[in-house]
Enzyme design. Structure first.
Site, PDB file in Angstrom:
ATOM      1  N   ASP A  14      -2.212 -19.785  15.964  1.00 47.69           N
ATOM      2  CA  ASP A  14      -0.908 -19.342  15.491  1.00 47.69           C
ATOM      3  C   ASP A  14       0.095 -20.479  15.426  1.00 47.69           C
ATOM      4  O   ASP A  14       0.915 -20.540  14.508  1.00 47.69           O
ATOM      5  CB  ASP A  14      -0.368 -18.235  16.399  1.00 47.69           C
ATOM      6  CG  ASP A  14       0.962 -17.673  15.910  1.00 47.69           C
ATOM      7  OD1 ASP A  14       1.041 -17.323  14.725  1.00 47.69           O
ATOM      8  OD2 ASP A  14       1.900 -17.586  16.711  1.00 47.69           O
ATOM      9  N   ARG A  25       0.815  -1.224   0.000  1.00 45.65           N
ATOM     10  CA  ARG A  25       0.000   0.000   0.000  1.00 45.65           C
ATOM     11  C   ARG A  25       0.845   1.269   0.000  1.00 45.65           C
ATOM     12  O   ARG A  25       0.351   2.341  -0.360  1.00 45.65           O
ATOM     13  CB  ARG A  25      -0.917   0.015   1.233  1.00 45.65           C
ATOM     14  CG  ARG A  25      -1.960  -1.083   1.244  1.00 45.65           C
ATOM     15  CD  ARG A  25      -2.729  -1.099   2.547  1.00 45.65           C
ATOM     16  NE  ARG A  25      -1.838  -1.396   3.680  1.00 45.65           N
ATOM     17  CZ  ARG A  25      -2.225  -1.429   4.949  1.00 45.65           C
ATOM     18  NH1 ARG A  25      -3.473  -1.169   5.270  1.00 45.65           N
ATOM     19  NH2 ARG A  25      -1.364  -1.707   5.912  1.00 45.65           N
ATOM     20  N   HIS A  44       6.918 -23.227   7.261  1.00 50.01           N
ATOM     21  CA  HIS A  44       8.383 -23.309   7.238  1.00 50.01           C
ATOM     22  C   HIS A  44       8.927 -24.346   8.214  1.00 50.01           C
ATOM     23  O   HIS A  44      10.082 -24.777   8.083  1.00 50.01           O
ATOM     24  CB  HIS A  44       9.000 -21.932   7.511  1.00 50.01           C
ATOM     25  CG  HIS A  44       8.895 -21.472   8.922  1.00 50.01           C
ATOM     26  ND1 HIS A  44       7.765 -20.860   9.434  1.00 50.01           N
ATOM     27  CD2 HIS A  44       9.768 -21.530   9.953  1.00 50.01           C
ATOM     28  CE1 HIS A  44       7.960 -20.558  10.699  1.00 50.01           C
ATOM     29  NE2 HIS A  44       9.166 -20.952  11.040  1.00 50.01           N
ATOM     30  N   LYS A  55       0.352 -19.648   6.686  1.00 50.40           N
ATOM     31  CA  LYS A  55      -0.646 -20.087   7.664  1.00 50.40           C
ATOM     32  C   LYS A  55      -1.158 -18.892   8.456  1.00 50.40           C
ATOM     33  O   LYS A  55      -0.467 -17.851   8.522  1.00 50.40           O
ATOM     34  CB  LYS A  55      -0.038 -21.152   8.581  1.00 50.40           C
ATOM     35  CG  LYS A  55       1.201 -20.681   9.369  1.00 50.40           C
ATOM     36  CD  LYS A  55       0.855 -19.971  10.647  1.00 50.40           C
ATOM     37  CE  LYS A  55       2.067 -19.504  11.420  1.00 50.40           C
ATOM     38  NZ  LYS A  55       1.748 -18.658  12.572  1.00 50.40           N
ATOM     39  N   HIS A 113       1.717 -25.469  12.714  1.00 49.70           N
ATOM     40  CA  HIS A 113       3.072 -25.956  12.950  1.00 49.70           C
ATOM     41  C   HIS A 113       3.092 -27.265  13.749  1.00 49.70           C
ATOM     42  O   HIS A 113       3.719 -28.244  13.350  1.00 49.70           O
ATOM     43  CB  HIS A 113       3.890 -24.915  13.716  1.00 49.70           C
ATOM     44  CG  HIS A 113       4.124 -23.646  12.963  1.00 49.70           C
ATOM     45  ND1 HIS A 113       4.372 -23.598  11.612  1.00 49.70           N
ATOM     46  CD2 HIS A 113       4.167 -22.351  13.383  1.00 49.70           C
ATOM     47  CE1 HIS A 113       4.552 -22.341  11.228  1.00 49.70           C
ATOM     48  NE2 HIS A 113       4.435 -21.576  12.286  1.00 49.70           N
TER      49      HIS A 113
END
Length: 476
Positions: free
Chosen positions: A221, A43, A164, A134, A226
């Site tokens: 999260d 932006r 990752h 994610k 993960h």
């Protein structure tokens, strides 16, 4: 191999800390040639010169491990376009061209549906790929909707839902250790393994990430993606090959075998908490609710723990504990495989044999086997630890993932049905927490986390073997 990368969210923390250094590492290793082109879109009202100056600054800060000529080459390859990610015209200007492009959505997950819709309208060159960070959706329903949008844009093979963690050397070594060693694979089952802990505890607090974290929390999260991915690698059946189909099929099998948690289970087998003020990592940490940008009414958890069981031949009777917390007293980032005790000790009362624990360190990377041996006195038992040091990886985790994207190898990305199955596992927990079925505990920053549940150790009745939505065909 694709040699054009378009990053939306190109001035954000993910790009600065991980994507740019990964590109420099790829350049240094000879994986990116002179025709590579990076287009950054965001932006900010910047021009190309200002963006290249910013790229140079971030590479000097976060990519100093890469040679200077590789960093300069990445900066020189960078171009910039100001763009509204929901505007098809802006998006089309970024991805325009005849050659295929890898489109990386380094954006908040809430923007994914808008961005994918804009890509639909803009159109992509044949052979292009799309990369998403994610979490993939906000819950099961939104994950399904996002998958439908993606399916109308590119083939599933061209969708890279990256995590990752899967590219970490030690995570890869979980597979190598159990699948390539005769001494381990026969023991890799519930007969010998009592419990597997998958833990990502960190002294790091919020660190200015309220804009993202306060709307997500520890369960979404870390645990939903993960840690569930690590569960898959630990618990999967040996695949025929490590090709994308065989590997991802076996991971989906694991997620489908996870026994769904009832409200009773959730009350007894999950915990959530958030940190109070204290000292963690050598710094004074304010209470989570006092962190800048946090809305206390959201009741966002900074600590989440879930105990799962698998309805499978190999793992029936083994507990899998997934845990992640912020602002804790020490960093503990590992997969700990706890073996059952031996049935008999012929050593009398000269010490006690501790259960064997095989630890896969995630950060720092390494392996340790905790075991018992004979001490200086005859028949006196003493703890022993065998440690293996890992060779430094040839590429950082994001470098490996970006290389897979460019080459078109999705083996280490999350398939659409896999993403949905992960949400199937944890959506009941999210729903129950939303209803306050599990109290939001508190713990001082710098502590070991919230106190154990008062009913720790209670046994619960086994659920039916089939999941509620399973069909007879699923059971065969």
């Amino acid at each position: 191999m694709i040699d054009r990368l378009a990053v939306f969210g190109a001035t954000g923390d993910l790009t600065a800390r991980y994507l740019l250094p990964a590109l420099a590492a790829l350049r240094a290793a000879g994986h990116l040639h002179g025709g590579f082109r990076l287009t950054g879109a965001s932006r900010e009202d910047w021009d190309g010169d200002r963006y290249r100056a910013w790229v140079t600054e971030q590479l000097d800060r976060h990519g100093a491990f890469c040679p200077a000529d590789a960093r300069r080459a990445v900066a020189a390859s960078a171009h910039y376009r100001q763009a509204d990610v929901t505007d098809p015209a802006d998006v089309a200007a970024v991805v325009a061209g005849e050659d295929p492009v890898a489109v990386y959505l380094a954006l908040p997950p809430a923007l994914f549906p808008h961005m994918v819709t804009a890509l639909h309208d803009a159109g992509l060159p044949m052979g292009s790929r799309i990369v998403l960070e994610k979490p993939f959706g906000e819950d099961l329903a939104s994950a399904r909707e996002l998958n439908l949008l993606l399916a109308g844009l590119v083939p599933e093979q061209a969708v890279f839902r990256v995590d990752h963690f899967l590219a970490m050397t030690t995570v890869q070594n979980v597979l190598g250790s159990r699948l390539a060693n005769r001494v381990l694979e026969p023991l890799w089952n519930s007969t010998h393994i009592a419990e597997v802990e998958i833990v990502w505890d960190e002294t790091l607090a919020l660190e200015g990430r309220a804009g993202y974290y306060d709307g997500v929390g520890a369960l979404k999260d870390m645990v939903q993606n993960h840690l569930l991915q690590l569960l898959c690698l630990v618990a999967m059946e040996p695949p025929i090959t490590l090709g994308e189909r065989d590997l991802r099929d076996r991971k989906v099998d694991v997620l489908r075998s996870v026994r769904l948690l009832t409200d009773y289970d959730i009350a007894h087998r999950t915990r959530r908490a958030r940190y109070l003020s204290g000292r963690s990592g050598g710094h004074t940490v304010p209470a989570y609710v006092d962190e800048e940008g946090v809305n206390p009414r959201r009741h966002t958890e900074t600590f989440a723990e879930v105990e799962l069981e698998l309805d499978s031949w190999r793992w029936s009777g083994t507990t899998f504990r997934l845990r992640s917390g912020k602002a804790l007293g020490q960093d503990r980032k590992e997969v700990a495989v706890r073996f059952r005790s031996v049935p008999h000790l012929p050593f009398g009362h000269e010490g006690a044999a501790l259960p064997n624990v095989l630890r896969f360190g995630l950060e720092p990377e390494g392996m340790t086997l905790d075991m018992t041996g004979i001490g200086s006195r005859a028949q006196a038992l003493t703890p022993l630890s065998l440690t293996a040091r890992m060779e430094p990886p040839a590429l950082p985790a994001y470098g490996r993932l970006l290389l897979d994207v460019m080459r078109g190898d999705p083996a280490l990305s999350i398939r659409g049905d896999e993403a949905e199955q992960a949400w199937r596992v944890l959506t009941p927990v999210l729903d129950a927490w939303e209803r306050d079925l599990v109290p939001l505990q508190e713990y001082p920053a710098g502590s070991d986390g919230p106190p154990p549940r008062p009913h720790e150790g209670e046994q619960r009745p086994r659920s039916a073997l089939l999941h509620p939505e399973a069909t007879p065909d699923d059971a065969v």
